[in-house]
Write an enzyme that holds these catalytic residues in place. Structure first.
Site, PDB file in Angstrom:
ATOM      1  CG  ASN A   1       6.238  -6.061   7.573  1.00  0.00           C
ATOM      2  OD1 ASN A   1       5.581  -5.176   8.125  1.00  0.00           O
ATOM      3  ND2 ASN A   1       6.249  -6.230   6.259  1.00  0.00           N
TER       4      ASN A   1
ATOM      5  CB  VAL B   1      -0.932  -0.006   1.236  1.00  0.00           C
ATOM      6  CG1 VAL B   1      -1.691   1.305   1.361  1.00  0.00           C
ATOM      7  CG2 VAL B   1      -1.901  -1.176   1.154  1.00  0.00           C
TER       8      VAL B   1
ATOM      9  CE1 TYR C   1      -0.546 -10.282   4.824  1.00  0.00           C
ATOM     10  CE2 TYR C   1       1.626 -10.521   5.793  1.00  0.00           C
ATOM     11  CZ  TYR C   1       0.822 -10.109   4.750  1.00  0.00           C
ATOM     12  OH  TYR C   1       1.384  -9.541   3.633  1.00  0.00           O
TER      13      TYR C   1
ATOM     14  CD  GLU D   1       8.175 -17.644   1.753  1.00  0.00           C
ATOM     15  OE1 GLU D   1       8.369 -16.806   0.861  1.00  0.00           O
ATOM     16  OE2 GLU D   1       8.313 -18.862   1.592  1.00  0.00           O
TER      17      GLU D   1
END
Ligand code: COA
Length: 156
Positions: free
Chosen positions: A117, A80, A124, A112
């Protein structure tokens, strides 16, 4: 700063093609420390991978890249534009990937992600992905290498 739910914009979605790559690359280079090259995106399109975009007011603000292998969908990239992040575009794109995978009767979506992050991992996990593996020193990083978490969202 996070955008309050009542202020969250709505998004449009469309499949992207080679003529969209200049806009895709501008976002890729702004958002990733180690961006994919144009050749990588071209190869993805040539190989038939899905490249889908999220739009706001007709402007591309993010995209996903998915490789389908039999009934497993691999999310290879989700990105994004930095000034739009934390407005819901990433979740919108991810939900589209999951819905498309389900419609294609895939069994799961795999990915992955860099172990550090936290933004992506938060997204997720909140979308139902769980860890199924760990790849040591998988990614290049400014100081050496960074581990990858392998995550899966089951669809059945
Ligand atoms: C990861 C990325 C796609 C998320 O997109 P986004 O549009 O910013 O995410 P959303 O606004 O839809 O946020 C969805 C959820 O993700 C998590 N999240 C997103 N940004 C976060 C941040 N900076 N810190 C912590 N959690 C974050 C939150 O759980 C958030 O839900 P909430 O806003 O209700 O709290 C985006 O940060 C990005 O493009 N990063 C650079 C590229 C990248 O790292 N891609 C992932 C490669 S695996």
């Amino acid at each position: 700063m996070s955008v309050a739910p009542a202020e969250r914009p709505s998004w449009d979605w469309a499949a992207l093609a080679v003529e969209d790559l200049p806009e895709v690359l501008a976002i890729e280079e702004a958002a990733h420390l180690y961006p994919w090259s144009e050749a990588v995106f071209e190869e993805c399109l040539r190989a038939g991978y899905r490249l889908d975009g999220a739009f706001r007011h007709g402007e591309l603000v993010g995209y996903s890249v998915v490789m389908a292998v039999l009934d497993e969908w691999h999310l290879l990239n989700l990105c994004v534009e930095p000034t739009i992040q934390r407005s819901g575009a990433g979740r919108f794109l991810l939900e589209r990937v999951i819905a498309s995978a389900r419609a294609a009767e895939a069994s799961c979506v795999l990915l992955e992600v860099r172990a550090g992050n936290h933004a992506a991992i938060g997204l997720y996990e909140s979308a139902g992905f769980a860890d199924i593996g760990h790849r040591k020193a998988y990614y290049p990083a400014p100081s050496g290498r960074e581990d990858a978490r392998v995550m899966r969202r089951l669809l059945s």
